[in-house]
Design an enzyme around this catalytic site. Structure first.
Site, PDB file in Angstrom:
ATOM      1  CB  SER A  67      -0.927   0.022   1.227  1.00 61.72           C
ATOM      2  OG  SER A  67      -0.161   0.071   2.420  1.00 61.72           O
TER       3      SER A  67
ATOM      4  CB  SER B  33       9.825  10.732   7.909  1.00 60.44           C
ATOM      5  OG  SER B  33       8.821  11.710   8.133  1.00 60.44           O
TER       6      SER B  33
ATOM      7  CE1 TYR C 159       6.841   7.158  10.712  1.00 55.86           C
ATOM      8  CE2 TYR C 159       6.993   9.550  10.818  1.00 55.86           C
ATOM      9  CZ  TYR C 159       6.934   8.384  10.076  1.00 55.86           C
ATOM     10  OH  TYR C 159       6.982   8.447   8.708  1.00 55.86           O
TER      11      TYR C 159
ATOM     12  CE  LYS D 124       9.808   6.387   9.018  1.00 55.13           C
ATOM     13  NZ  LYS D 124       9.991   5.435   7.907  1.00 55.13           N
TER      14      LYS D 124
ATOM     15  CB  THR E 209      -0.026   7.216   1.984  1.00 51.71           C
ATOM     16  OG1 THR E 209       0.478   7.668   3.260  1.00 51.71           O
ATOM     17  CG2 THR E 209       0.974   7.576   0.882  1.00 51.71           C
TER      18      THR E 209
END
Length: 267
Positions: free
Chosen positions: A17, A143, A156, A160, A191
């Site tokens: 995805s 990111s 998160y 990263k 997304t």
């Protein structure tokens, strides 16, 4: 760009995805052979059918990045079956939407295992098998959050940032031996990343962030990633004006940046 990818294997994690799915489509259009990897092989087979991928030009392999100790076996198995790839795109991952004080250890571990340890251990297992045999290009999807820590994304961002440190070190050690690294810093991309993001208790948010919905098209993001790899760029930021302005402020006016990020709309 097609000459770079023609008849070469491109391995893509998190292929079912989002950015991964679009990377599969566009790499295949560039005449690459694509290895689709994720936890759900049924979804990958459905994607291959949807994209009309031809037998012999694609493969589907199960990969659970959270179970990071299994990724070395995945790497060695795929090297034996398909040979050394030209490109490995570390795309698989999961995001977060919770305050640090509300994020439990299990959720922190899940994010770190999936986003960092999975990619790191898979790569670590590959290095001895590829050095001196073929140039391999790793494209690592970090990111903007791998450069900027913002509210609700502590785990998160940590994962990263960790990718950046690990692959920068690998690049400095092995680029002369044929291991090339492109670090990719997407900003807000259209997304389902926010829908699948974890709350502090580990459950999914199930909601779309307004900033994600208004972000850059995923098709543009995938194209720029493949273009950066083919042109051997070491770094590429794929983001809108707001994210790029934030990166500029953080570097040049850190105090002003901190005030801005405290008041930022992060959903």
């Amino acid at each position: 760009m097609s000459e770079f990818y023609r008849d070469e294997w491109v391995w893509i994690t998190g292929a079912s995805s989002g950015i991964g799915k679009e990377l599969v489509s566009q790499a295949y259009q560039q005449k690459a052979k694509v290895l689709l990897a994720s936890r759900k092989t049924k979804d990958l087979e459905a994607l291959a059918k949807e994209l009309h991928l031809e037998k012999g030009r694609y493969a589907v392999e199960k990969l659970d990045l959270e179970d990071y100790k299994s990724t070395a076996g995945f790497a060695k198995r795929c090297l034996q079956k398909y040979g050394i790839p030209k490109v490995v795109i570390h795309n698989g991952g999961i995001s977060q939407r919770s305050l640090t004080k509300e994020t439990n250890l299990i959720t922190l571990e899940k994010i770190m295992n999936t986003n960092f340890y999975g990619a790191a251990e898979m790569t670590r297992a590959m290095i001895p098998e590829i050095l001196g045999k073929k140039e391999v290009h790793f494209a690592v999807i970090s990111s903007v959050a791998g450069k900027i820590g913002s509210p609700l994304r502590s785990a998160y961002s940590a994962s990263k940032f960790a990718l950046v440190g690990f692959f920068h070190s690998l690049r400095s050690e092995e680029e002369k031996s044929g291991v090339f690294v492109t670090m990719v810093y997407p900003g807000f991309i259209q997304t389902n990343i926010s829908k699948n993001a974890l709350k502090g208790d580990g459950s999914s948010t199930g909601t779309m962030d307004s900033v994600i919905a208004a972000g850059l098209p995923v098709q543009l993001c995938a194209h720029r990633i493949l273009h950066a790899v083919a042109n051997k760029q070491r770094e590429v930021v794929i983001a809108g004006i707001k994210e790029k302005f934030g990166l500029f402020l953080q570097t040049v006016y850190p105090s002003l940046f901190f005030k801005m990020i405290q008041n930022a709309k992060v959903r």
